[in-house]
Design a protein around this motif. Structure first.
Motif, PDB file in Angstrom:
ATOM      1  N   LYS A 134       0.855  -1.185   0.000  1.00 22.85           N
ATOM      2  CA  LYS A 134       0.000   0.000   0.000  1.00 22.85           C
ATOM      3  C   LYS A 134       0.894   1.240   0.000  1.00 22.85           C
ATOM      4  CE  LYS A 134      -4.269   1.673   0.345  1.00 22.85           C
ATOM      5  NZ  LYS A 134      -5.318   1.386  -0.653  1.00 22.85           N
ATOM      6  N   THR A 135       0.768   2.070  -1.032  1.00 22.01           N
ATOM      7  CA  THR A 135       1.632   3.237  -1.136  1.00 22.01           C
ATOM      8  C   THR A 135       1.155   4.343  -0.197  1.00 22.01           C
ATOM      9  OG1 THR A 135       0.374   4.253  -2.942  1.00 22.01           O
ATOM     10  CG2 THR A 135       2.103   2.679  -3.552  1.00 22.01           C
ATOM     11  N   PHE A 136       2.072   5.233   0.154  1.00 25.72           N
ATOM     12  CA  PHE A 136       1.711   6.381   0.983  1.00 25.72           C
ATOM     13  C   PHE A 136       2.690   7.519   0.720  1.00 25.72           C
ATOM     14  CE2 PHE A 136       4.369   3.630   3.677  1.00 25.72           C
ATOM     15  CZ  PHE A 136       5.335   4.513   4.162  1.00 25.72           C
ATOM     16  N   PRO A 137       2.258   8.756   0.970  1.00 20.21           N
ATOM     17  CA  PRO A 137       3.116   9.901   0.704  1.00 20.21           C
ATOM     18  C   PRO A 137       4.171  10.083   1.792  1.00 20.21           C
ATOM     19  CG  PRO A 137       1.031  10.643   1.598  1.00 20.21           C
ATOM     20  CD  PRO A 137       0.899   9.162   1.398  1.00 20.21           C
ATOM     21  N   VAL A 138       5.343  10.558   1.380  1.00 25.34           N
ATOM     22  CA  VAL A 138       6.439  10.879   2.298  1.00 25.34           C
ATOM     23  C   VAL A 138       6.826  12.327   2.023  1.00 25.34           C
ATOM     24  CG1 VAL A 138       8.804  10.337   2.995  1.00 25.34           C
ATOM     25  CG2 VAL A 138       7.257   8.488   2.295  1.00 25.34           C
ATOM     26  N   THR A 139       6.658  13.192   3.004  1.00 24.56           N
ATOM     27  CA  THR A 139       6.874  14.627   2.811  1.00 24.56           C
ATOM     28  C   THR A 139       8.173  15.070   3.473  1.00 24.56           C
ATOM     29  OG1 THR A 139       4.487  14.992   2.777  1.00 24.56           O
ATOM     30  CG2 THR A 139       5.884  16.920   3.111  1.00 24.56           C
ATOM     31  N   TYR A 167       6.043   6.356  -1.207  1.00 23.62           N
ATOM     32  CA  TYR A 167       6.649   5.104  -0.768  1.00 23.62           C
ATOM     33  C   TYR A 167       6.027   3.962  -1.568  1.00 23.62           C
ATOM     34  CZ  TYR A 167       8.271   1.376   2.361  1.00 23.62           C
ATOM     35  OH  TYR A 167       8.865   0.247   2.884  1.00 23.62           O
ATOM     36  N   LEU A 168       6.884   3.114  -2.176  1.00 23.91           N
ATOM     37  CA  LEU A 168       6.378   2.047  -3.035  1.00 23.91           C
ATOM     38  C   LEU A 168       6.565   0.653  -2.452  1.00 23.91           C
ATOM     39  CD1 LEU A 168       7.506   3.385  -6.535  1.00 23.91           C
ATOM     40  CD2 LEU A 168       5.319   3.701  -5.367  1.00 23.91           C
ATOM     41  N   ARG A 169       7.768   0.338  -1.963  1.00 21.04           N
ATOM     42  CA  ARG A 169       7.968  -0.976  -1.359  1.00 21.04           C
ATOM     43  C   ARG A 169       9.326  -1.033  -0.676  1.00 21.04           C
ATOM     44  NH1 ARG A 169       9.144  -6.397  -4.428  1.00 21.04           N
ATOM     45  NH2 ARG A 169      10.289  -6.747  -2.496  1.00 21.04           N
ATOM     46  N   PHE A 175      17.053  -0.890   2.071  1.00 21.61           N
ATOM     47  CA  PHE A 175      16.704  -0.201   0.831  1.00 21.61           C
ATOM     48  C   PHE A 175      15.197  -0.222   0.577  1.00 21.61           C
ATOM     49  CE2 PHE A 175      21.146  -0.288   0.111  1.00 21.61           C
ATOM     50  CZ  PHE A 175      21.420   0.667  -0.851  1.00 21.61           C
ATOM     51  N   THR A 176      14.719   0.896   0.057  1.00 22.32           N
ATOM     52  CA  THR A 176      13.304   1.119  -0.208  1.00 22.32           C
ATOM     53  C   THR A 176      13.162   1.703  -1.609  1.00 22.32           C
ATOM     54  OG1 THR A 176      12.720   1.465   2.113  1.00 22.32           O
ATOM     55  CG2 THR A 176      11.344   2.568   0.496  1.00 22.32           C
ATOM     56  N   VAL A 177      12.044   1.421  -2.254  1.00 26.40           N
ATOM     57  CA  VAL A 177      11.728   2.039  -3.542  1.00 26.40           C
ATOM     58  C   VAL A 177      10.738   3.171  -3.301  1.00 26.40           C
ATOM     59  CG1 VAL A 177      10.902   1.691  -5.896  1.00 26.40           C
ATOM     60  CG2 VAL A 177      12.002  -0.198  -4.673  1.00 26.40           C
ATOM     61  N   VAL A 178      11.078   4.358  -3.781  1.00 22.16           N
ATOM     62  CA  VAL A 178      10.175   5.504  -3.723  1.00 22.16           C
ATOM     63  C   VAL A 178      10.062   6.081  -5.126  1.00 22.16           C
ATOM     64  CG1 VAL A 178      10.775   6.051  -1.321  1.00 22.16           C
ATOM     65  CG2 VAL A 178      12.012   7.169  -3.205  1.00 22.16           C
ATOM     66  N   SER A 179       9.059   6.902  -5.335  1.00 20.19           N
ATOM     67  CA  SER A 179       8.945   7.613  -6.605  1.00 20.19           C
ATOM     68  C   SER A 179       8.864   9.109  -6.339  1.00 20.19           C
ATOM     69  CB  SER A 179       7.730   7.145  -7.410  1.00 20.19           C
ATOM     70  OG  SER A 179       6.523   7.509  -6.767  1.00 20.19           O
ATOM     71  N   PHE A 180       9.338   9.882  -7.312  1.00 19.85           N
ATOM     72  CA  PHE A 180       9.259  11.337  -7.236  1.00 19.85           C
ATOM     73  C   PHE A 180       9.083  11.871  -8.647  1.00 19.85           C
ATOM     74  CE2 PHE A 180      11.446  15.568  -7.120  1.00 19.85           C
ATOM     75  CZ  PHE A 180      10.510  16.211  -6.320  1.00 19.85           C
ATOM     76  N   GLU A 181       7.987  12.587  -8.855  1.00 19.56           N
ATOM     77  CA  GLU A 181       7.660  13.173 -10.153  1.00 19.56           C
ATOM     78  C   GLU A 181       7.699  12.125 -11.273  1.00 19.56           C
ATOM     79  OE1 GLU A 181      10.286  16.530 -10.554  1.00 19.56           O
ATOM     80  OE2 GLU A 181       9.000  17.796  -9.280  1.00 19.56           O
ATOM     81  N   GLY A 182       7.151  10.932 -10.989  1.00 24.31           N
ATOM     82  CA  GLY A 182       7.001   9.891 -11.995  1.00 24.31           C
ATOM     83  C   GLY A 182       8.193   8.996 -12.207  1.00 24.31           C
ATOM     84  N   THR A 183       9.260   9.201 -11.458  1.00 24.73           N
ATOM     85  CA  THR A 183      10.457   8.380 -11.585  1.00 24.73           C
ATOM     86  C   THR A 183      10.691   7.617 -10.295  1.00 24.73           C
ATOM     87  OG1 THR A 183      11.449   9.955 -13.124  1.00 24.73           O
ATOM     88  CG2 THR A 183      12.938   8.414 -12.067  1.00 24.73           C
ATOM     89  N   LEU A 192      16.020   9.059   4.923  1.00 27.39           N
ATOM     90  CA  LEU A 192      14.784   9.827   5.045  1.00 27.39           C
ATOM     91  C   LEU A 192      14.280   9.935   6.476  1.00 27.39           C
ATOM     92  CD1 LEU A 192      12.770   8.463   1.975  1.00 27.39           C
ATOM     93  CD2 LEU A 192      13.910  10.677   2.167  1.00 27.39           C
ATOM     94  N   ARG A 193      14.865   9.188   7.394  1.00 25.63           N
ATOM     95  CA  ARG A 193      14.305   9.103   8.739  1.00 25.63           C
ATOM     96  C   ARG A 193      14.222  10.455   9.436  1.00 25.63           C
ATOM     97  NH1 ARG A 193      11.031   4.966   9.511  1.00 25.63           N
ATOM     98  NH2 ARG A 193      11.897   3.101   8.534  1.00 25.63           N
ATOM     99  N   ASP A 194      15.281  11.258   9.334  1.00 29.45           N
ATOM    100  CA  ASP A 194      15.314  12.517  10.076  1.00 29.45           C
ATOM    101  C   ASP A 194      14.882  13.722   9.259  1.00 29.45           C
ATOM    102  OD1 ASP A 194      16.266  11.190  12.338  1.00 29.45           O
ATOM    103  OD2 ASP A 194      18.357  11.391  11.693  1.00 29.45           O
ATOM    104  N   ILE A 195      14.577  13.528   7.988  1.00 30.12           N
ATOM    105  CA  ILE A 195      14.266  14.676   7.120  1.00 30.12           C
ATOM    106  C   ILE A 195      12.867  14.587   6.521  1.00 30.12           C
ATOM    107  CG2 ILE A 195      16.709  15.033   6.565  1.00 30.12           C
ATOM    108  CD1 ILE A 195      16.130  13.732   3.820  1.00 30.12           C
ATOM    109  N   SER A 196      12.078  13.600   6.985  1.00 28.81           N
ATOM    110  CA  SER A 196      10.740  13.414   6.426  1.00 28.81           C
ATOM    111  C   SER A 196       9.844  12.747   7.459  1.00 28.81           C
ATOM    112  CB  SER A 196      10.792  12.557   5.156  1.00 28.81           C
ATOM    113  OG  SER A 196      10.967  11.189   5.497  1.00 28.81           O
ATOM    114  N   ASP A 197       8.600  12.529   7.077  1.00 31.47           N
ATOM    115  CA  ASP A 197       7.647  11.845   7.961  1.00 31.47           C
ATOM    116  C   ASP A 197       7.476  10.386   7.575  1.00 31.47           C
ATOM    117  OD1 ASP A 197       6.346  12.175   5.552  1.00 31.47           O
ATOM    118  OD2 ASP A 197       4.534  13.080   6.399  1.00 31.47           O
ATOM    119  N   ILE A 198       8.521   9.761   7.045  1.00 29.65           N
ATOM    120  CA  ILE A 198       8.404   8.393   6.532  1.00 29.65           C
ATOM    121  C   ILE A 198       7.966   7.405   7.607  1.00 29.65           C
ATOM    122  CG2 ILE A 198      10.828   7.751   6.918  1.00 29.65           C
ATOM    123  CD1 ILE A 198      10.635   6.215   4.213  1.00 29.65           C
TER     124      ILE A 198
END
Length: 274
Positions: A134-139, A167-169, A175-183, A192-198
């Motif tokens: 289940k995907t979710f946004p990471v800001t 967040y994709l998987r 290691f994690t797969v994420v997407s940004f602007e379609g890539t 990402l732990r200290d710089i986002s709400d992951i």
């Protein structure tokens, strides 16, 4: 594209950071494994290899676009399950989608171990593994540059506070797969732990395997639906990349070890439930 077919489906990182492209659905073919070359990366570890696979599981399963569907099971030591008892029958699906109730059942052979690394069982039964996440946004909460690997090189993805990744998987080894602007990008999640709400959202995963039931029919099993069935235990971890069916003389020890692990996970002492 799907992180170069999820990091080139075990070839890893041949041409990532490219635009996503649709892939045709092809008939299942025997699974193969491809070697992973060292990258000399400043990233601490390389992602865990995934089995080569040519099936579009998103189309096959019917999960909607709020799920990311891809081959293999996550984790540096992927989960699995072993059948210790005779006559075990489990709930099964003709179409692997957790939005639907199990619509069939599947009898499993005693001592079979359904784990990605059990190459003999994979080949004999034509096992297929995929995971729907289940995907979710990471800001981002600050400007940052995070590392990813493309064409064998370490590159930087420059981000601004307020930018939103998807967040994709999870792959393995952090290691994690994420997407940004379609890539899509394979990154070390720790960046990402200290710089986002992951960490604000739980990871929801459906792990599926297609098996051959006793009698020859094939069906899809959902890990979460079978792991607590009587006579089934988590696959024993022998060593990295090693798995095989359970020897009959080892079944009692495997069962005892599984129970000890369960109690340790729950913070209980052996015998405390008697």
């Amino acid at each position: 594209m799907r992180l170069c077919g999820i990091l080139v489906a075990a070839g890893l990182l041949a041409a990532c950071g490219q635009e996503r492209a649709d892939e045709p659905v092809e008939a299942p073919a025997p699974l193969e494994e491809e070697a992973v070359s060292g990258l000399g990366s400043t990233l601490e570890e390389e992602p865990v290899p995934l089995p080569a696979d040519d099936v579009d599981y998103q189309v096959l399963s019917g999960y909607d676009d709020s799920w990311y569907v891809s081959a293999g099971w996550p984790g540096e030591y992927p989960a699995g399950f072993a059948v210790l008892d005779a006559g075990v029958t489990v709930p099964a699906w003709t179409v692997p989608n957790s939005a639907q109730a199990a619509d069939t059942s599947c009898a499993l052979p005693q001592y079979a171990n359904y784990q990605l690394w059990n190459s003999d069982r994979v080949a004999a039964d034509g096992l297929r593994f995929f995971v729907a996440t289940k995907t979710f946004p990471v800001t981002l909460n600050q400007d940052a540059s995070i590392e990813y690997i493309s064409d064998g090189d370490i590159r930087q993805l420059d981000l601004k506070a307020g930018d939103q990744l998807t967040y994709l998987r999870y792959l393995g080894e952090g290691f994690t797969v994420v997407s940004f602007e379609g890539t899509e990008y394979g990154i070390n999640e720790a960046e990402l732990r200290d710089i986002s709400d992951i960490g604000a959202m739980p990871t929801v995963e459906d792990q599926w395997v297609r098996v051959s039931c006793t009698g020859g029919d094939q069906a899809w099993l959902l890990y979460a639906a079978v792991i607590d069935q009587a006579g089934i235990v988590p696959s024993p971890m022998i060593g990295y990349g090693e798995a095989w069916d359970i020897a009959p003389e080892d079944a009692d020890q495997v069962r005892a070890d599984a129970e000890a692990n369960r109690l340790a996970y729950e913070g209980l002492e052996p015998g405390s439930l008697e």
